[in-house]
Enzyme design. Sequence first.
Site, PDB file in Angstrom:
ATOM      1  N   LYS A   1     -33.557  -4.695  41.963  1.00 61.55           N
ATOM      2  CA  LYS A   1     -34.881  -3.960  42.131  1.00 61.55           C
ATOM      3  C   LYS A   1     -35.814  -4.912  42.172  1.00 61.55           C
ATOM      4  O   LYS A   1     -35.994  -5.856  41.196  1.00 61.55           O
ATOM      5  CB  LYS A   1     -35.093  -2.734  41.202  1.00 61.55           C
ATOM      6  CG  LYS A   1     -36.139  -1.976  41.210  1.00 61.55           C
ATOM      7  CD  LYS A   1     -36.343  -0.955  40.191  1.00 61.55           C
ATOM      8  CE  LYS A   1     -37.696  -0.157  40.330  1.00 61.55           C
ATOM      9  NZ  LYS A   1     -37.552   0.935  39.355  1.00 61.55           N
TER      10      LYS A   1
ATOM     11  N   SER B   1     -38.581   5.417  41.435  1.00 59.43           N
ATOM     12  CA  SER B   1     -38.885   4.004  41.893  1.00 59.43           C
ATOM     13  C   SER B   1     -38.081   3.375  42.461  1.00 59.43           C
ATOM     14  O   SER B   1     -38.282   2.294  43.223  1.00 59.43           O
ATOM     15  CB  SER B   1     -39.954   3.415  40.912  1.00 59.43           C
ATOM     16  OG  SER B   1     -39.382   2.800  39.969  1.00 59.43           O
TER      17      SER B   1
ATOM     18  N   SER C   1     -36.841   6.919  37.317  1.00 54.67           N
ATOM     19  CA  SER C   1     -36.743   6.063  38.384  1.00 54.67           C
ATOM     20  C   SER C   1     -35.297   5.628  38.871  1.00 54.67           C
ATOM     21  O   SER C   1     -35.208   4.847  39.847  1.00 54.67           O
ATOM     22  CB  SER C   1     -37.485   4.787  38.257  1.00 54.67           C
ATOM     23  OG  SER C   1     -39.010   5.044  37.876  1.00 54.67           O
TER      24      SER C   1
END
Length: 234
Positions: A44, A119, A143
């Site tokens: 990420k 996210s 997320s």
Amino acid sequence: GEALEVTQEVNCVIDFIHGCEDQLQKLKKQKEKGLLYGIPVSIKDHINCKGHISSGGMVKFLGQVKEEDSIIVQVLKSQGAIPFVKTNIPQTMINYDCSNPIFGQTLNPLNHQKSPGGSSGGEGALIAGGGSILGIGSDVAGSIRLPSSFCGLCGLKPTGNRISPSACSDRTFVLAVTGVMGPMARDVDSLALCMKALLCEEMFRLDPTVPPLPFDEEVRLRDNPVLPFAQKQS
């Protein structure tokens, strides 16, 4: 190659991590093979990788190239994994969609009219699209869990401080809820293998604030409701 194809379709990768080939050659020379030997892992955006930015989807961070790997990336490498791409996120990461003014909108590979969630949306889209088999996301309020749900994947938000948060560009905005990094993949076994690999002596040495508790395989087998059914079938 597959990651490139997937990102051309759904815009989920923001950067390819250089040095992958060198790392693979280095791994081949090591006598001890780690639990994740040779496995490419997607990372990420906000998780620091040496020589790359952690933008958080914000222009102000674009010039800040990180000088060292975050602890989780160091541990992945020590276990033989090969971090190979960084993936898209929503701006500031406090959003259940996945777009920002720098890298744009990430689409859901299962349905381009839908969001991949956030996210960790770039991770969800890349794995669901077949461009990665294991990814590292992070979760404060959904997320990891939301993109895993939206993209039909498995994801785990570990207990707070189970994995070192050191050298990540985000800050926990909701102090009552601990943000934590965790694995995303297509099946539970992959999540378990990743956690087993991460919760190792190297993690506990690099960050002494992480409780030195290895992964409990017995608890996973005991608490997995799918297992008895699977055993009956076999």
